[in-house]
Design a protein around this motif. Structure first.
Motif, short mmCIF file in Angstrom:
data_model
loop_
_atom_site.label_atom_id
_atom_site.label_comp_id
_atom_site.label_asym_id
_atom_site.label_seq_id
_atom_site.Cartn_x
_atom_site.Cartn_y
_atom_site.Cartn_z
N GLN A 70 0.81 -1.22 0.00
CA GLN A 70 0.00 0.00 0.00
C GLN A 70 0.84 1.26 0.00
OE1 GLN A 70 -2.65 -0.52 3.41
NE2 GLN A 70 -4.28 -1.08 2.01
N GLY A 71 2.16 1.11 -0.03
CA GLY A 71 3.03 2.28 0.04
C GLY A 71 2.78 3.25 -1.08
N ALA A 72 2.65 2.74 -2.30
CA ALA A 72 2.44 3.62 -3.46
C ALA A 72 1.12 4.37 -3.34
CB ALA A 72 2.45 2.79 -4.74
N GLU A 73 0.10 3.68 -2.82
CA GLU A 73 -1.21 4.32 -2.66
C GLU A 73 -1.14 5.45 -1.65
OE1 GLU A 73 -4.29 1.58 -1.64
OE2 GLU A 73 -5.66 3.16 -0.95
N TYR A 74 -0.46 5.19 -0.51
CA TYR A 74 -0.34 6.23 0.51
C TYR A 74 0.48 7.41 0.00
CZ TYR A 74 -2.19 2.99 4.02
OH TYR A 74 -2.99 2.14 4.74
N GLU A 75 1.53 7.10 -0.75
CA GLU A 75 2.37 8.17 -1.29
C GLU A 75 1.58 9.04 -2.26
OE1 GLU A 75 5.86 6.80 -3.21
OE2 GLU A 75 6.58 8.81 -3.71
N ALA A 76 0.80 8.38 -3.12
CA ALA A 76 -0.02 9.13 -4.07
C ALA A 76 -1.03 10.00 -3.34
CB ALA A 76 -0.73 8.17 -5.02
N SER A 77 -1.61 9.43 -2.27
CA SER A 77 -2.60 10.19 -1.50
C SER A 77 -1.96 11.41 -0.86
CB SER A 77 -3.23 9.30 -0.42
OG SER A 77 -4.10 10.04 0.39
N ALA A 78 -0.76 11.21 -0.29
CA ALA A 78 -0.07 12.33 0.36
C ALA A 78 0.30 13.40 -0.65
CB ALA A 78 1.18 11.82 1.07
N GLN A 79 0.78 12.95 -1.84
CA GLN A 79 1.14 13.92 -2.87
C GLN A 79 -0.06 14.66 -3.40
OE1 GLN A 79 3.28 11.58 -5.73
NE2 GLN A 79 5.20 11.67 -4.59
N GLY A 80 -1.22 14.01 -3.34
CA GLY A 80 -2.43 14.66 -3.84
C GLY A 80 -2.95 15.76 -2.93
N GLN A 81 -2.51 15.74 -1.67
CA GLN A 81 -2.96 16.77 -0.73
C GLN A 81 -2.32 18.11 -1.08
OE1 GLN A 81 -2.38 15.75 3.37
NE2 GLN A 81 -3.07 13.66 3.08
N GLN A 82 -3.05 19.16 -0.80
CA GLN A 82 -2.53 20.51 -0.96
C GLN A 82 -2.59 21.23 0.37
OE1 GLN A 82 -4.10 22.87 -4.11
NE2 GLN A 82 -3.83 21.29 -5.66
N VAL A 83 -1.67 22.14 0.58
CA VAL A 83 -1.69 22.98 1.77
C VAL A 83 -2.02 24.40 1.32
CG1 VAL A 83 -0.35 23.92 3.68
CG2 VAL A 83 0.01 21.56 2.95
N LYS A 84 -3.12 24.93 1.84
CA LYS A 84 -3.54 26.27 1.43
C LYS A 84 -3.62 27.19 2.65
CE LYS A 84 -5.80 25.76 -2.97
NZ LYS A 84 -6.87 26.32 -3.80
N PRO A 85 -3.16 28.43 2.47
CA PRO A 85 -3.20 29.38 3.59
C PRO A 85 -4.52 30.15 3.62
CG PRO A 85 -2.00 30.35 1.77
CD PRO A 85 -2.42 28.98 1.32
N LEU A 86 -4.92 30.55 4.80
CA LEU A 86 -6.08 31.43 4.97
C LEU A 86 -5.75 32.43 6.07
CD1 LEU A 86 -9.10 32.11 4.43
CD2 LEU A 86 -9.66 30.61 6.33
N PRO A 87 -5.82 33.74 5.77
CA PRO A 87 -5.61 34.73 6.82
C PRO A 87 -6.68 34.57 7.90
CG PRO A 87 -5.52 35.74 4.64
CD PRO A 87 -6.05 34.35 4.45
N THR A 88 -6.28 34.63 9.16
CA THR A 88 -7.23 34.51 10.25
C THR A 88 -7.54 35.89 10.82
OG1 THR A 88 -5.41 34.09 11.80
CG2 THR A 88 -6.52 32.18 10.87
N VAL A 89 -8.80 36.11 11.14
CA VAL A 89 -9.25 37.41 11.63
C VAL A 89 -8.67 37.70 13.02
CG1 VAL A 89 -11.27 38.80 12.21
CG2 VAL A 89 -11.39 37.18 10.31
N ALA A 90 -8.11 38.88 13.17
CA ALA A 90 -7.56 39.29 14.47
C ALA A 90 -8.69 39.79 15.37
CB ALA A 90 -6.53 40.39 14.28
N PRO A 91 -8.73 39.36 16.63
CA PRO A 91 -9.75 39.87 17.55
C PRO A 91 -9.61 41.38 17.72
CG PRO A 91 -8.67 37.94 18.48
CD PRO A 91 -7.86 38.36 17.29
N ARG A 92 -10.69 42.10 17.54
CA ARG A 92 -10.66 43.56 17.70
C ARG A 92 -10.47 43.90 19.17
NH1 ARG A 92 -11.73 47.69 14.39
NH2 ARG A 92 -12.71 49.60 15.15
N GLY A 93 -9.74 44.99 19.43
CA GLY A 93 -9.50 45.41 20.80
C GLY A 93 -10.80 45.73 21.54
N THR A 94 -10.77 45.57 22.86
CA THR A 94 -11.95 45.83 23.70
C THR A 94 -12.02 47.31 24.07
OG1 THR A 94 -11.77 43.60 24.61
CG2 THR A 94 -13.09 45.18 25.86
N ILE A 95 -13.25 47.83 24.19
CA ILE A 95 -13.47 49.20 24.68
C ILE A 95 -14.14 49.08 26.05
CG2 ILE A 95 -14.61 51.41 24.27
CD1 ILE A 95 -14.58 50.77 21.29
N VAL A 96 -13.56 49.73 27.07
CA VAL A 96 -14.10 49.64 28.43
C VAL A 96 -14.34 51.05 28.98
CG1 VAL A 96 -12.92 47.45 28.86
CG2 VAL A 96 -11.80 49.60 29.48
N ASP A 97 -15.20 51.14 30.02
CA ASP A 97 -15.45 52.43 30.65
C ASP A 97 -14.40 52.68 31.74
OD1 ASP A 97 -16.19 50.92 32.84
OD2 ASP A 97 -18.16 51.86 33.08
#
Length: 247
Positions: A30-57
């Motif tokens: 199954q080595g070839a199958e696993y290797e093909a599966s791993a090669q088929g994967q892609q890594v994609k980036p996504l910017p993550t939203v930064a928590p907005r600062g809090t406003i307090v009294d």
């Protein structure tokens, strides 16, 4: 005694043989199958939203804070052909009664075809999030993340001072191209005046994606940095009493 030792030796030999055979099957057959599966994967980036600062009294009571809500993440390149995209649009529209398929289609068309993006206009609750995650075949190229959302715990109290924040408009993005399209920007009052301080620094999350379009997990993450806390001189309790007296 010798018979017992011999029996144990035979059992041990059989178990060892089974283990070696299994290892051979996994590594070689199954080595070839696993290797093909791993090669088929892609890594994609996504910017993550930064928590907005809090406003307090002046007492530290929160006027404008942050809660985390489930948000859809879409990878349009992993959805499929036009028919699959249309089917997904209909599925997504069915999650939020306030959103039509026309609205969702416009959201898809507003971003580059090869870019992961948040579909934060679609409001989800925890049950919706579980439904999406439990029905991957109906939501190809879709994942759910808990993203920071602005909240005003005391409602309209001091609203004329605090102002409000919302998703950046096209005008906001043209004026400041560095703004996070998926984040929020101050529109009036303190939210607008101190927007640069309240804005945090977005992070980046990297997703592993199968050729089928299923997002199978994260490979790494650069954490977002929250914005600064803004402390006002007004006292919310006094402000609320004053506003009630004027009604």
């Amino acid at each position: 005694m010798n018979l017992r030792v011999g029996t144990l030796g035979i059992i041990f030999s059989i178990m060892l043989g089974i283990l070696v055979t299994k290892l051979w099957f996994v590594q070689i057959a199954q080595g070839a199958e696993y290797e093909a599966s791993a090669q088929g994967q892609q890594v994609k980036p996504l910017p993550t939203v930064a928590p907005r600062g809090t406003i307090v009294d002046s007492t530290g009571r929160v006027i404008a804070g942050i809660v985390r809500e489930p948000t859809l993440i879409i990878d349009p390149t992993r959805v499929g052909d036009e028919a699959d995209v249309e089917a997904l649009i209909q599925e997504v529209a069915g999650l939020d009664e306030a959103i039509s398929s026309v609205d969702v289609r416009a959201m898809f068309e507003a971003v580059p075809e090869d870019q992961l993006f948040y579909l934060d206009e679609v409001e989800l609750d925890a049950d919706d999030a579980l439904f999406v995650l439990g029905n991957r075949d109906r939501f190809p190229g879709v994942d759910v993340e808990w993203t920071p959302v602005r909240t005003y715990p005391l409602g309209d109290v001091a609203a004329h001072v605090v102002g409000y924040a919302a998703a950046p408009s096209e005008g906001d993005l043209e004026e400041n191209p560095d703004l996070d399209r998926n984040g929020i920007v101050g529109k009036a009052g303190v939210e607008r005046y101190y927007d640069s301080s309240l804005q945090g620094e977005q992070g980046r999350r990297y997703y592993n994606i199968l050729p089928s379009g299923q997002i199978i997990g994260r490979s790494s993450e650069e954490a977002a940095s929250p914005g600064h806390t803004i402390s006002l001189t007004l006292d919310l309790e006094t402000q609320a009493l004053a506003e009630q007296a004027l009604v």
